[in-house]
Write a protein that holds these residues in place. Structure first.
Motif, short mmCIF file in Angstrom:
data_model
loop_
_atom_site.label_atom_id
_atom_site.label_comp_id
_atom_site.label_asym_id
_atom_site.label_seq_id
_atom_site.Cartn_x
_atom_site.Cartn_y
_atom_site.Cartn_z
N GLY A 1 0.48 -0.98 -0.10
CA GLY A 1 -0.28 -0.24 0.09
C GLY A 1 0.40 1.69 0.17
O GLY A 1 0.40 1.72 -0.72
N PRO A 2 1.92 1.15 0.94
CA PRO A 2 2.75 2.45 1.07
C PRO A 2 3.22 3.09 -0.46
O PRO A 2 4.34 4.36 -0.12
CB PRO A 2 2.93 2.31 1.98
CG PRO A 2 2.65 1.34 3.06
CD PRO A 2 2.49 0.61 2.08
N VAL A 3 3.48 1.95 -1.30
CA VAL A 3 3.84 2.07 -2.74
C VAL A 3 3.51 3.70 -3.24
O VAL A 3 3.38 4.41 -3.64
CB VAL A 3 3.71 1.34 -3.60
CG1 VAL A 3 5.29 1.96 -4.39
CG2 VAL A 3 4.77 0.15 -2.81
N VAL A 4 2.47 3.83 -2.93
CA VAL A 4 1.47 4.35 -3.03
C VAL A 4 0.77 5.93 -2.31
O VAL A 4 0.16 5.12 -0.87
CB VAL A 4 0.39 4.42 -4.26
CG1 VAL A 4 -0.62 5.57 -4.48
CG2 VAL A 4 0.79 3.02 -5.11
N THR B 1 -3.74 -1.55 0.14
CA THR B 1 -4.26 0.00 0.63
C THR B 1 -2.87 0.10 1.65
O THR B 1 -2.70 -0.68 2.52
CB THR B 1 -5.19 0.38 0.51
OG1 THR B 1 -5.84 -0.64 2.21
CG2 THR B 1 -6.09 -0.31 -0.67
N ASP B 2 -3.13 1.25 2.12
CA ASP B 2 -2.54 1.72 3.21
C ASP B 2 -3.72 3.35 3.44
O ASP B 2 -3.92 4.37 2.97
CB ASP B 2 -1.17 3.10 2.83
CG ASP B 2 -0.77 3.06 3.63
OD1 ASP B 2 -0.46 3.37 4.98
OD2 ASP B 2 0.27 4.44 3.79
N PRO B 3 -4.27 3.27 4.47
CA PRO B 3 -4.28 2.04 5.10
C PRO B 3 -4.64 0.56 4.86
O PRO B 3 -5.30 0.49 4.33
CB PRO B 3 -4.81 2.29 7.14
CG PRO B 3 -6.11 3.68 6.22
CD PRO B 3 -5.54 3.92 4.88
N GLU B 4 -4.27 -0.80 5.32
CA GLU B 4 -4.65 -1.73 5.43
C GLU B 4 -4.56 -2.78 6.11
O GLU B 4 -3.50 -2.73 7.54
CB GLU B 4 -3.40 -2.77 4.27
CG GLU B 4 -4.18 -3.89 3.66
CD GLU B 4 -3.19 -4.83 3.26
OE1 GLU B 4 -3.19 -5.88 3.46
OE2 GLU B 4 -2.95 -3.34 2.01
N THR C 1 -8.95 -5.25 -4.23
CA THR C 1 -9.33 -6.62 -3.13
C THR C 1 -9.24 -6.65 -1.70
O THR C 1 -7.88 -6.73 -2.09
CB THR C 1 -8.70 -7.27 -4.99
OG1 THR C 1 -7.68 -7.64 -5.04
CG2 THR C 1 -9.84 -7.73 -5.60
N PRO C 2 -9.32 -7.70 -0.73
CA PRO C 2 -8.61 -8.16 -0.32
C PRO C 2 -7.13 -8.25 0.62
O PRO C 2 -7.30 -9.13 0.87
CB PRO C 2 -9.65 -7.95 0.98
CG PRO C 2 -10.29 -9.45 0.25
CD PRO C 2 -10.51 -8.14 -1.48
N HIS C 3 -6.13 -7.72 -0.56
CA HIS C 3 -5.01 -8.55 -0.61
C HIS C 3 -5.06 -9.79 -0.74
O HIS C 3 -4.51 -10.76 -0.16
CB HIS C 3 -4.35 -8.15 0.51
CG HIS C 3 -2.81 -8.11 0.83
ND1 HIS C 3 -1.79 -7.25 1.61
CD2 HIS C 3 -1.67 -8.95 0.14
CE1 HIS C 3 -0.97 -7.10 1.48
NE2 HIS C 3 -0.75 -8.68 0.65
N ASN C 4 -5.71 -10.07 -1.78
CA ASN C 4 -6.04 -11.74 -2.31
C ASN C 4 -5.03 -11.94 -2.70
O ASN C 4 -5.53 -12.96 -3.64
CB ASN C 4 -7.61 -11.66 -2.51
CG ASN C 4 -8.36 -12.90 -1.97
OD1 ASN C 4 -8.65 -12.89 -1.11
ND2 ASN C 4 -8.93 -13.61 -3.16
N ALA C 5 -4.76 -11.39 -4.46
CA ALA C 5 -3.78 -11.57 -5.19
C ALA C 5 -2.98 -12.71 -4.83
O ALA C 5 -2.57 -13.72 -5.84
CB ALA C 5 -2.84 -10.25 -6.06
#
Length: 333
Positions: A249-252, A274-277, A294-298
């Motif tokens: 997330g924090p990359v963005v 995402t950030d926050p997550e 998507t909820p960190h589901n990849a």
């Protein structure tokens, strides 16, 4: 029932297993499956699954080869003879790396395990925005038979930030679609599978953003990549571009992303992180129709433990043949 049939062994059955599996699983899959997969590959090796905190603490005292999702300082303090910790995640930033280094413990990770599934996730996200399936889905819910504009992926420029196992898997899956690919990595002199490879140099990266149609973030979170896609990046990137983040997330810069969406500086975003997550229920990112969340589901795949067990089993064999051997996916020392 024999250990090979998937039942964990108690302390009474083995005091010092060849491989100790810690109790935390992932992606909602029972950790018993992981232990069973390792046993299947190492039928002549003792594999113990510790299913309670007490069993973990007792079993790790003499264990030399341990694998699991995480290992905290407290449990590590009980590991008197630990030589190898096989992390079951690709990232190792959550581990007490300084202490592990001081203890001269070899650490490996799960790099490569996620390549196929995350590659497919990214490809699906790109095609969703290329063919505007999200628009079609919205109109279907409203029972509207009305044509809408779409795009073609062919001829697009896809920039992949991070050319590790996941970035390479994304590139491989894009090959049949007739796109131009640009790779961004720390050591561009190493090259890569993309048509172009460049580093994180500001000017070169900005020029790449200006001609990017799909920006795929597949890099680790470091001081260099934290906030990489910020306000200036969103101003620079082509307004018809789509952001796809399966990194961290924090990359963005989240506030900058919200501003960019509100200002139509980008066409849309697919966010698996995402950030926050987790993303709070009242966060504005939930409200954009051109944002896929998507909820960190990849990373989910039914073959996760199978692929991970392949790496662990190979490293157990290497250690048995030569305790000083370099291991697959070794990240330290």
């Amino acid at each position: 029932m024999a250990p090979s049939e998937g039942v964990y062994m108690t302390d009474a059955e083995t005091e010092t297993p060849d491989v100790l599996v810690l109790r935390n699983g992932t992606h909602g899959m029972p950790v018993e499956q992981y232990a069973a997969a390792i046993r299947e590959r190492l039928p002549n090796t003792t594999v113990e699954l510790a299913r309670t905190p007490a069993q973990e603490r007792a079993a790790i005292e003499n264990a030399r080869f341990v694998t699991g999702m995480t290992l905290d300082e407290d449990l590590l303090s009980a590991a008197a003879n630990l030589e190898v910790f096989a992390c079951a995640y690709a990232g190792t930033g959550h581990l007490p790396l300084d202490t592990l280094e001081q203890r001269h413990v070899t650490v490996t990770n799960a790099s490569g395990v996620h390549g196929p599934n995350i590659g497919e996730h990214v490809l699906g996200a790109i095609l969703r925005f290329a063919r505007c399936f999200h628009v079609g889905a919205r109109q279907q819910r409203r029972r509207e038979w009305r044509h809408y504009k779409a795009h073609e992926l062919q001829g697009s420029t896809v920039t992949i930030v991070g050319l590790g196992a996941i970035g390479q898997a994304v590139c491989e899956r894009l090959e049949p679609f007739g796109v131009e690919t640009i790779g961004v990595r720390y050591s561009p002199e190493k090259g890569g599978p993309t048509d172009e490879v460049l580093g994180f140099d500001g000017e070169a990266f900005d020029e790449t953003l200006a001609r990017t149609d799909y920006l795929v973030l597949a890099c680790p979170l470091t001081e260099t990549t934290r906030g990489l896609v910020d306000h200036e990046a969103f101003v620079t990137i082509d307004p018809d571009a789509v952001l796809i983040n399966i990194a961290r997330g924090p990359v963005v810069d989240t506030d900058a992303l919200v501003d960019a969406l509100r200002s139509n500086w980008i066409r849309g975003a697919s966010l698996d992180v995402t950030d926050p997550e987790p993303l709070p229920e009242d966060h504005p990112l939930w409200t954009f129709e051109n944002v896929q969340i998507t909820p960190h589901n990849a990373g989910h795949t039914p073959k996760y433990y199978e692929r991970l067990a392949d790496i662990v089993a190979e490293n157990v064999r290497r250690v048995a043949d030569d305790p000083s051997a370099t291991l697959e996916n070794q990240v330290m020392p």
